[in-house]
Design an enzyme around this catalytic site. Structure first.
Site, PDB file in Angstrom:
ATOM      1  N   THR A  42      -6.027   8.674  -4.271  1.00 47.43           N
ATOM      2  CA  THR A  42      -6.627   7.850  -5.322  1.00 47.43           C
ATOM      3  C   THR A  42      -6.759   6.370  -4.976  1.00 47.43           C
ATOM      4  O   THR A  42      -7.303   5.607  -5.768  1.00 47.43           O
ATOM      5  CB  THR A  42      -5.764   7.953  -6.599  1.00 47.43           C
ATOM      6  OG1 THR A  42      -4.391   7.825  -6.223  1.00 47.43           O
ATOM      7  CG2 THR A  42      -5.980   9.263  -7.302  1.00 47.43           C
ATOM      8  N   LEU A 101      -3.755  -2.316  -1.141  1.00 46.96           N
ATOM      9  CA  LEU A 101      -2.300  -2.167  -1.030  1.00 46.96           C
ATOM     10  C   LEU A 101      -1.570  -3.414  -1.520  1.00 46.96           C
ATOM     11  O   LEU A 101      -0.412  -3.350  -1.911  1.00 46.96           O
ATOM     12  CB  LEU A 101      -1.923  -1.847   0.423  1.00 46.96           C
ATOM     13  CG  LEU A 101      -2.515  -0.535   0.955  1.00 46.96           C
ATOM     14  CD1 LEU A 101      -2.200  -0.363   2.444  1.00 46.96           C
ATOM     15  CD2 LEU A 101      -2.014   0.669   0.168  1.00 46.96           C
ATOM     16  N   VAL A 115      -4.185 -16.218   8.551  1.00 47.48           N
ATOM     17  CA  VAL A 115      -3.851 -17.253   7.568  1.00 47.48           C
ATOM     18  C   VAL A 115      -2.431 -17.724   7.861  1.00 47.48           C
ATOM     19  O   VAL A 115      -1.487 -16.930   7.876  1.00 47.48           O
ATOM     20  CB  VAL A 115      -3.933 -16.699   6.122  1.00 47.48           C
ATOM     21  CG1 VAL A 115      -3.431 -17.734   5.116  1.00 47.48           C
ATOM     22  CG2 VAL A 115      -5.362 -16.269   5.802  1.00 47.48           C
ATOM     23  N   LYS A 122     -15.439  17.245   0.827  1.00 45.99           N
ATOM     24  CA  LYS A 122     -14.160  17.683   0.238  1.00 45.99           C
ATOM     25  C   LYS A 122     -14.453  18.325  -1.121  1.00 45.99           C
ATOM     26  O   LYS A 122     -14.966  17.655  -2.024  1.00 45.99           O
ATOM     27  CB  LYS A 122     -13.252  16.453   0.087  1.00 45.99           C
ATOM     28  CG  LYS A 122     -11.970  16.685  -0.669  1.00 45.99           C
ATOM     29  CD  LYS A 122     -11.123  15.405  -0.680  1.00 45.99           C
ATOM     30  CE  LYS A 122      -9.912  15.526  -1.576  1.00 45.99           C
ATOM     31  NZ  LYS A 122      -9.130  14.272  -1.626  1.00 45.99           N
ATOM     32  N   VAL A 154      -4.597   4.476   7.845  1.00 48.50           N
ATOM     33  CA  VAL A 154      -4.664   5.812   7.240  1.00 48.50           C
ATOM     34  C   VAL A 154      -5.496   5.683   5.961  1.00 48.50           C
ATOM     35  O   VAL A 154      -6.065   4.640   5.699  1.00 48.50           O
ATOM     36  CB  VAL A 154      -3.254   6.372   6.923  1.00 48.50           C
ATOM     37  CG1 VAL A 154      -2.572   6.893   8.159  1.00 48.50           C
ATOM     38  CG2 VAL A 154      -2.396   5.312   6.241  1.00 48.50           C
ATOM     39  N   GLY A 213      -9.010  -7.472   6.198  1.00 49.98           N
ATOM     40  CA  GLY A 213     -10.177  -6.692   6.625  1.00 49.98           C
ATOM     41  C   GLY A 213      -9.855  -5.215   6.795  1.00 49.98           C
ATOM     42  O   GLY A 213     -10.350  -4.542   7.696  1.00 49.98           O
ATOM     43  N   ALA A 240      -9.823  -2.063   1.850  1.00 55.51           N
ATOM     44  CA  ALA A 240      -9.929  -2.804   0.583  1.00 55.51           C
ATOM     45  C   ALA A 240     -10.782  -4.062   0.760  1.00 55.51           C
ATOM     46  O   ALA A 240     -11.652  -4.363  -0.065  1.00 55.51           O
ATOM     47  CB  ALA A 240      -8.536  -3.176   0.080  1.00 55.51           C
ATOM     48  N   SER A 262      -6.959 -10.829  10.265  1.00 54.36           N
ATOM     49  CA  SER A 262      -6.150 -11.211  11.406  1.00 54.36           C
ATOM     50  C   SER A 262      -6.307 -10.199  12.536  1.00 54.36           C
ATOM     51  O   SER A 262      -6.299  -8.995  12.286  1.00 54.36           O
ATOM     52  CB  SER A 262      -4.693 -11.275  10.963  1.00 54.36           C
ATOM     53  OG  SER A 262      -3.859 -11.365  12.082  1.00 54.36           O
TER      54      SER A 262
HETATM   55  C1  LIG Z   1       0.389   7.431   4.379  1.00 50.74           C
HETATM   56  C2  LIG Z   1      -0.799   6.937   3.614  1.00 50.74           C
HETATM   57  C3  LIG Z   1      -1.820   7.806   3.308  1.00 50.74           C
HETATM   58  C4  LIG Z   1      -2.913   7.360   2.568  1.00 50.74           C
HETATM   59  N1  LIG Z   1      -3.891   8.244   2.214  1.00 50.74           N
HETATM   60  C5  LIG Z   1      -4.892   7.835   1.424  1.00 50.74           C
HETATM   61  C6  LIG Z   1      -5.932   8.715   1.034  1.00 50.74           C
HETATM   62  O1  LIG Z   1      -5.963   9.882   1.403  1.00 50.74           O
HETATM   63  N2  LIG Z   1      -6.907   8.241   0.236  1.00 50.74           N
HETATM   64  C7  LIG Z   1      -6.938   6.953  -0.185  1.00 50.74           C
HETATM   65  O2  LIG Z   1      -7.842   6.581  -0.950  1.00 50.74           O
HETATM   66  N3  LIG Z   1      -6.009   6.076   0.231  1.00 50.74           N
HETATM   67  C8  LIG Z   1      -4.994   6.489   0.994  1.00 50.74           C
HETATM   68  N4  LIG Z   1      -4.058   5.584   1.410  1.00 50.74           N
HETATM   69  C9  LIG Z   1      -4.200   4.188   1.023  1.00 50.74           C
HETATM   70  C10 LIG Z   1      -5.234   3.507   1.915  1.00 50.74           C
HETATM   71  O3  LIG Z   1      -4.863   3.638   3.263  1.00 50.74           O
HETATM   72  C11 LIG Z   1      -5.348   2.032   1.549  1.00 50.74           C
HETATM   73  O4  LIG Z   1      -5.480   1.900   0.172  1.00 50.74           O
HETATM   74  C12 LIG Z   1      -6.572   1.427   2.196  1.00 50.74           C
HETATM   75  O5  LIG Z   1      -6.557   1.640   3.563  1.00 50.74           O
HETATM   76  C13 LIG Z   1      -6.662  -0.058   1.915  1.00 50.74           C
HETATM   77  O6  LIG Z   1      -5.678  -0.777   2.626  1.00 50.74           O
HETATM   78  P1  LIG Z   1      -5.770  -2.351   2.546  1.00 50.74           P
HETATM   79  O7  LIG Z   1      -7.108  -2.760   3.013  1.00 50.74           O
HETATM   80  O8  LIG Z   1      -5.334  -2.765   1.197  1.00 50.74           O
HETATM   81  O9  LIG Z   1      -4.637  -2.836   3.552  1.00 50.74           O
HETATM   82  P2  LIG Z   1      -4.583  -2.843   5.161  1.00 50.74           P
HETATM   83  O10 LIG Z   1      -5.331  -1.735   5.760  1.00 50.74           O
HETATM   84  O11 LIG Z   1      -3.114  -2.948   5.482  1.00 50.74           O
HETATM   85  O12 LIG Z   1      -5.311  -4.187   5.586  1.00 50.74           O
HETATM   86  C14 LIG Z   1      -4.665  -5.440   5.489  1.00 50.74           C
HETATM   87  C15 LIG Z   1      -5.550  -6.489   6.118  1.00 50.74           C
HETATM   88  O13 LIG Z   1      -4.986  -7.764   5.847  1.00 50.74           O
HETATM   89  C16 LIG Z   1      -5.041  -8.558   7.016  1.00 50.74           C
HETATM   90  N5  LIG Z   1      -3.995  -9.580   6.950  1.00 50.74           N
HETATM   91  C17 LIG Z   1      -2.683  -9.431   6.641  1.00 50.74           C
HETATM   92  N6  LIG Z   1      -2.055 -10.623   6.745  1.00 50.74           N
HETATM   93  C18 LIG Z   1      -2.996 -11.531   7.111  1.00 50.74           C
HETATM   94  C19 LIG Z   1      -2.970 -12.924   7.390  1.00 50.74           C
HETATM   95  N7  LIG Z   1      -1.845 -13.632   7.327  1.00 50.74           N
HETATM   96  N8  LIG Z   1      -4.124 -13.520   7.755  1.00 50.74           N
HETATM   97  C20 LIG Z   1      -5.288 -12.818   7.846  1.00 50.74           C
HETATM   98  N9  LIG Z   1      -5.366 -11.504   7.590  1.00 50.74           N
HETATM   99  C21 LIG Z   1      -4.226 -10.873   7.237  1.00 50.74           C
HETATM  100  C22 LIG Z   1      -4.834  -7.569   8.154  1.00 50.74           C
HETATM  101  O14 LIG Z   1      -5.330  -8.088   9.380  1.00 50.74           O
HETATM  102  C23 LIG Z   1      -5.676  -6.402   7.638  1.00 50.74           C
HETATM  103  O15 LIG Z   1      -7.017  -6.605   8.008  1.00 50.74           O
HETATM  104  C24 LIG Z   1      -2.978   6.011   2.165  1.00 50.74           C
HETATM  105  C25 LIG Z   1      -1.958   5.128   2.525  1.00 50.74           C
HETATM  106  C26 LIG Z   1      -0.860   5.580   3.226  1.00 50.74           C
HETATM  107  C27 LIG Z   1       0.226   4.619   3.577  1.00 50.74           C
END
Ligand SMILES: Cc1cc2nc3c(=O)[nH]c(=O)nc-3n(C[C@H](O)[C@H](O)[C@H](O)COP(=O)(O)OP(=O)(O)OC[C@H]3O[C@@H](n4cnc5c(N)ncnc54)[C@H](O)[C@@H]3O)c2cc1C
Length: 492
Positions: A342, A331, A181, A75, A44, A9, A12, A36
């Site tokens: 991006t 990610l 999970v 922006k 971020v 959540g 992405a 979770s």
């Molecule tokens: C330093 C930094 C700067 C960034 N700057 C930018 C930017 O300027 N622009 C941009 O577009 N992107 C940027 N990003 C990337 C951006 O932050 C991510 O692409 C975006 O937040 C999506 O993250 P995510 O949802 O894939 O992962 P996360 O935010 O890590 O979410 C993971 C989710 O999975 C869940 N999860 C994990 N394991 C389990 C489990 N076992 N059971 C149930 N749930 C689980 C967690 O609870 C969480 O809800 C940046 C990233 C970093 C590290």
């Protein structure tokens, strides 16, 4: 297909939930998102590309509805101070392009070509594009009256955007489960049958979207899909984030600033409530403590007493984003360091392409190979553009910058672009040869190569061309037609 389960959540997960539910709710396909409470989001990711406008347009959400809820600002582009030491190019601007840029933009291309061939002409993009002037004047990329089309992106609070999208997705009918999970159940053919949650529930689905973040719970840990690190040409693997307050009464900037520091670069992202700041660096060249000291020195008094967050980044991509009945998004599928902001764009494109692929073959898996090829092409295209920043740097202060410049582990495509540019060859033809695989359009490549001052040192006199001073004068007038940023956001 009757049921899709999204695991994660973060941004992405919720972007995926919104787009899939919006698109397929009429078909009776149910979407469940599991996140979770024990494992947080990355927290971020606060800058976007202009494509995020299409994301909100697809969902039918107006700026006035989402922007205030997410402390969002406009922006106009990204400013890059300190990447180049070439006189006149110590800072440059990567603009989003506007229709009003046509004339001065063409002048910029002409000047860049002259300069590339050793003739003296001004060719820093910050002097020729409207977006750069709007950012200098802290205006919104919104005309006060009528005007031709403008392009722009956003900054936003990542946590608030996630919450906003969650509310929207749940409103559309997405089922939201807060639990972890604990185990994944697979069929004999390797497909996933269900996820088992800590509280004992079993969530079965036909398609699983892995949005679990850097760990890749389904795609890597369960299916064993290999991860391809980009370490050979993107050295940065750590980040430190430190928020700072806005300055009272000051106009809110309408640009991201990405300042080169000794072992990486620092972002500054303005929101309506605060600045988001951070340092992206390589642990091969600097310790976390030294990096934090350097970032705090860079931020000055504003960062005194502010708490920092340290992050590890898994930079690279999986080999196949869609494997068996699992698609990795966000990610979990990969990450290119955030220099050009991006990641959300790649998330959006990945879901849009998934929708097209699934609809294209009647919800079978016939288009899986095409899909993986296309998403990999997107990742590699963005990677080339980001790697080019490091190749083109002309800093001499640390091994980090020297190693980046000397690094020969670059793609054949990027090597060829550099070669044609440096030889004064037909850069247009070279860009066309690679086509959409480049991900970035012609103006962006020109802005980067010229903006870094990648030109011969010895210059001959050029035919009369528009100077930076003349172009700036025109831009200042054009910018008068735009609203003040703070005024348009109605803050303060
Ligand atoms: C330093 C930094 C700067 C960034 N700057 C930018 C930017 O300027 N622009 C941009 O577009 N992107 C940027 N990003 C990337 C951006 O932050 C991510 O692409 C975006 O937040 C999506 O993250 P995510 O949802 O894939 O992962 P996360 O935010 O890590 O979410 C993971 C989710 O999975 C869940 N999860 C994990 N394991 C389990 C489990 N076992 N059971 C149930 N749930 C689980 C967690 O609870 C969480 O809800 C940046 C990233 C970093 C590290």
């Amino acid at each position: 297909m009757q049921h899709i389960a999204i695991i994660g959540g973060g941004t992405a997960g919720w972007m995926t939930a919104c787009l899939l539910q919006q698109r397929w709710r009429e078909r009776g396909i149910a979407v469940t998102l599991v996140e979770s409470a024990e494992i947080g989001t990355v927290g971020v990711g606060e800058g976007s590309t202009p494509y995020l406008r299409r994301f909100f347009a697809t969902l039918g959400i107006a700026e006035r509805d989402w922007m205030p809820a997410c402390d969002a600002t406009y922006k106009c582009g990204i400013r890059f101070p300190g990447w180049s030491s070439v006189p006149g190019y110590e800072s440059y601007f990567h603009p989003f392009f506007n229709e009003a840029d046509r004339e001065l933009g063409n002048q910029f291309f002409t000047n860049a070509c002259l300069r590339r061939r050793g003739q003296a002409a001004d060719a820093n993009p910050q002097d020729f594009f409207l977006a750069a002037e709007l950012a200098r004047q802290r205006r919104a990329p919104i005309y006060a009256g009528d005007g031709p089309g403008t392009d722009y992106a956003y900054h936003f609070d990542a946590g608030k955007l996630g919450a906003f999208l969650r509310t929207h997705a749940v409103g559309l009918g997405v089922r939201h489960i807060v639990d972890t999970v604990a185990r994944v159940e697979q069929r004999e053919n390797g497909d996933m049958a269900a996820v088992h949650l800590k509280n004992g529930a079993r969530i079965a689905a036909e398609l699983f979207v892995d949005c679990s973040g850097f760990k890749g719970l389904l795609i890597n840990e369960t299916l064993g899909e290999p991860f391809l690190p980009f370490r050979d040409n993107l050295f940065n693997d750590r980040a430190i984030a430190i928020p700072t307050p806005l300055v009272d009464g000051e106009d809110i900037p309408s640009e991201t600033v990405s300042t080169a520091l000794r072992h990486g670069w620092a972002w500054q992202i303005p929101l309506t409530s605060r600045y988001g700041n951070g340092y992206v660096y390589s642990s091969d060249f600097v310790s976390d403590d030294d990096a934090e000291r350097e970032l705090r020195a860079h931020l000055g008094a504003a960062a005194e007493g502010a708490t920092s967050r340290r992050l590890r980044m898994r930079v690279g991509r999986v080999e196949q984003h869609w494997r068996q009945n699992c698609v990795a998004v966000g990610l979990a599928q990969g990450f290119i360091e955030p220099l050009e902001a991006t990641a959300l764009m790649l998330i959006q494109f990945s879901i849009e392409d998934l929708i097209a692929a699934l609809e294209g073959d009647g919800f079978g898996r016939g288009r899986q190979a095409d899909y993986n090829r296309r998403v990999n092409e997107m990742f590699e295209g963005v990677r080339d553009y980001v790697v080019a920043h490091y190749q083109l740097n002309t800093r001499r202060d640390t091994d980090y910058w020297r190693a980046n410049r000397a690094n020969r582990h670059i793609s054949a495509r990027l090597a060829s672009l550099l070669d044609v540019w440096d030889r004064g060859g037909d850069f247009e033809a070279e860009l066309e040869r690679h086509g959409s695989a480049l991900m970035y359009l012609r103006p962006s490549w020109y802005a980067l190569f010229a903006g870094m001052g990648r030109f011969p040192a010895d210059l001959r006199a050029a035919p009369q061309t528009l100077t930076a001073a003349q172009a700036r004068q025109r831009l200042r007038q054009m910018a008068q037609a735009f609203r003040s940023h703070r005024g348009h956001l109605s803050v303060g």
